[in-house]
Design an enzyme around this catalytic site. Structure first.
Site, PDB file in Angstrom:
ATOM      1  N   SER A  68       0.878  -1.193  -0.024  1.00  0.00           N
ATOM      2  CA  SER A  68      -0.116  -0.033   0.093  1.00  0.00           C
ATOM      3  C   SER A  68       0.639   1.315   0.042  1.00  0.00           C
ATOM      4  O   SER A  68       1.943   1.153   0.389  1.00  0.00           O
ATOM      5  CB  SER A  68      -0.939   0.023   1.185  1.00  0.00           C
ATOM      6  OG  SER A  68      -1.461   1.426   1.427  1.00  0.00           O
ATOM      7  N   TYR A 128      -2.451  -0.184   9.904  1.00  0.00           N
ATOM      8  CA  TYR A 128      -2.502  -0.708   8.720  1.00  0.00           C
ATOM      9  C   TYR A 128      -1.414  -0.661   7.775  1.00  0.00           C
ATOM     10  O   TYR A 128      -0.962  -1.693   7.113  1.00  0.00           O
ATOM     11  CB  TYR A 128      -3.891  -0.215   7.948  1.00  0.00           C
ATOM     12  CG  TYR A 128      -3.899  -0.510   6.430  1.00  0.00           C
ATOM     13  CD1 TYR A 128      -4.281  -1.873   5.908  1.00  0.00           C
ATOM     14  CD2 TYR A 128      -3.568   0.497   5.424  1.00  0.00           C
ATOM     15  CE1 TYR A 128      -4.440  -2.095   4.669  1.00  0.00           C
ATOM     16  CE2 TYR A 128      -3.637  -0.103   4.158  1.00  0.00           C
ATOM     17  CZ  TYR A 128      -3.913  -0.967   3.660  1.00  0.00           C
ATOM     18  OH  TYR A 128      -4.254  -1.654   2.547  1.00  0.00           O
TER      19      TYR A 128
END
Length: 359
Positions: free
Chosen positions: A159, A184
């Site tokens: 990501s 995350y």
């Protein structure tokens, strides 16, 4: 060193057996569809969790020929009515090591495309345990299965959030990424480190893809595109954080999938010969768009001026993202080509059709 299949040296032998995790998810669904339509045999895996409306996940699976009734049972491999013989689906938790091991043992995967993860920056502030279970334990189980069952190539989702507090723009894969600002992001950075270790220790190729703000038809309801469209059509104000002073490398789903597809389909024989077993790529639109320009594009497509609620920055968020994709251009001739207006229009058209909204 793993024993590698000839298909990864010879691009003329294109058809492979591929496991796609997260197949009921946004990127996973589109990637699965592309791989099947190009002639590959795909096993799709997803646990269909309730992070967002599972009806959308079942809707994606139905597009792939898997009914809700078939998809509901855990650990049962079911076939597609549309792509007969080329697509099967299994509902499974990646944390279930025994079930995952049985799946790998019963199949002979050439490639694993690991797109499953607990997504969402803000959700990680409230439910940290879920991210450790899905993104760390689940990824370890994938790595172990790839190792023991001689998978030739692991392609996995990272990501843009790993860049965290980095100030230099555009982001490059050579940049230091030691300052994540959400759990995350930290789990995604951990995935990259784990993949590096496994490539080094056990000699199989891994390729990490740092996705940048993906949007398009069948997109996630927790993302800005979906939230804004829904709110505007209902006449509700949209929440504009940091008072609109934000920029994102918005990337249309078809451009993302094309990049993933090229990496999976192309021979990695040269990489193996050069001992480049571990690779990382940014995968984005190669430009940054101001949030207010993004909103204007959406207003134009909807024919409605949005009511805007200007708010301060959210915890765990960053002001700007921008992907340098020079490596993908060089290695795979990957050039994203969907403009923000075209991409937004395609999403709006899908949204209205899916939710039966008349103009």
């Amino acid at each position: 060193m793993c024993t590698l299949h000839a298909s990864l040296y010879n691009t003329s032998n294109k058809f492979m057996k591929i496991l796609v995790t997260g197949a009921a998810g946004f990127i996973g669904f589109h990637t699965t569809k592309k791989l099947i339509e190009q002639g590959n045999e795909v096993i799709g895996l997803d646990n269909i969790n309730d992070y967002y409306n599972i009806g959308l996940k079942y809707g994606r699976l139905l597009e792939l020929g898997i009914s809700k009734e078939k998809a509901e049972k855990f650990d049962a491999l079911v076939g597609s009515k549309i792509y007969k013989g080329r697509f099967k689906f299994v509902r499974m938790n990646l944390e279930d090591r025994n079930a995952l091991t049985k799946l790998f043992n019963s199949q002979n995967f050439d490639v694993v495309c690991h797109l499953a993860a607990q997504a969402g920056v803000r959700y990680s502030l409230e439910n940290p345990e879920t991210y450790i279970d899905s993104n760390i334990v689940g990824f370890l189980n994938i790595l172990e299965c790839c190792r023991h069952y001689k998978v030739n190539h692991l392609v996995y989702a990272s990501s843009s959030s790993v860049y965290g507090l980095n100030k230099k723009i555009p982001f490059e894969t050579t940049d230091n990424v030691d300052h994540p600002i959400s759990l995350y992001a930290a789990t995604k950075k951990s995935n990259e480190l784990m993949a590096h270790t496994y490539s080094h220790l056990y000699g199989f190729p891994t390729t990490g893809l740092r996705f940048f703000t993906v949007y398009g038809p069948w997109g996630r309801p927790d993302m800005a595109m979906f939230l804004f469209t829904e709110a505007i059509l209902k006449g509700n104000p949209i929440k504009v954080f940091n008072h609109g002073k934000m920029e994102r490398d918005f990337t249309y789903i078809d451009d993302i999938v094309e990049g993933v597809y090229r990496i999976i389909e192309n021979s990695i024989g040269e990489r193996i010969a050069n001992n480049e077993l571990y690779k990382l790529y940014n995968i984005g639109n190669n430009q940054s768009v101001k949030l207010m320009d993004f909103i204007k594009a959406l207003e134009l497509s909807l024919g409605v001026t949005a009511k805007k609620e200007m708010l301060p920055m959210q915890a765990g968020d960053v002001t700007a993202t921008w992907a340098n994709v020079d490596d993908l251009i060089k290695d795979y001739d990957y050039r994203p080509n969907t403009s923000i207006q075209d991409g937004v229009q395609k999403f709006v058209d899908w949204f209205k059709k899916y939710y039966k909204i008349e103009d």
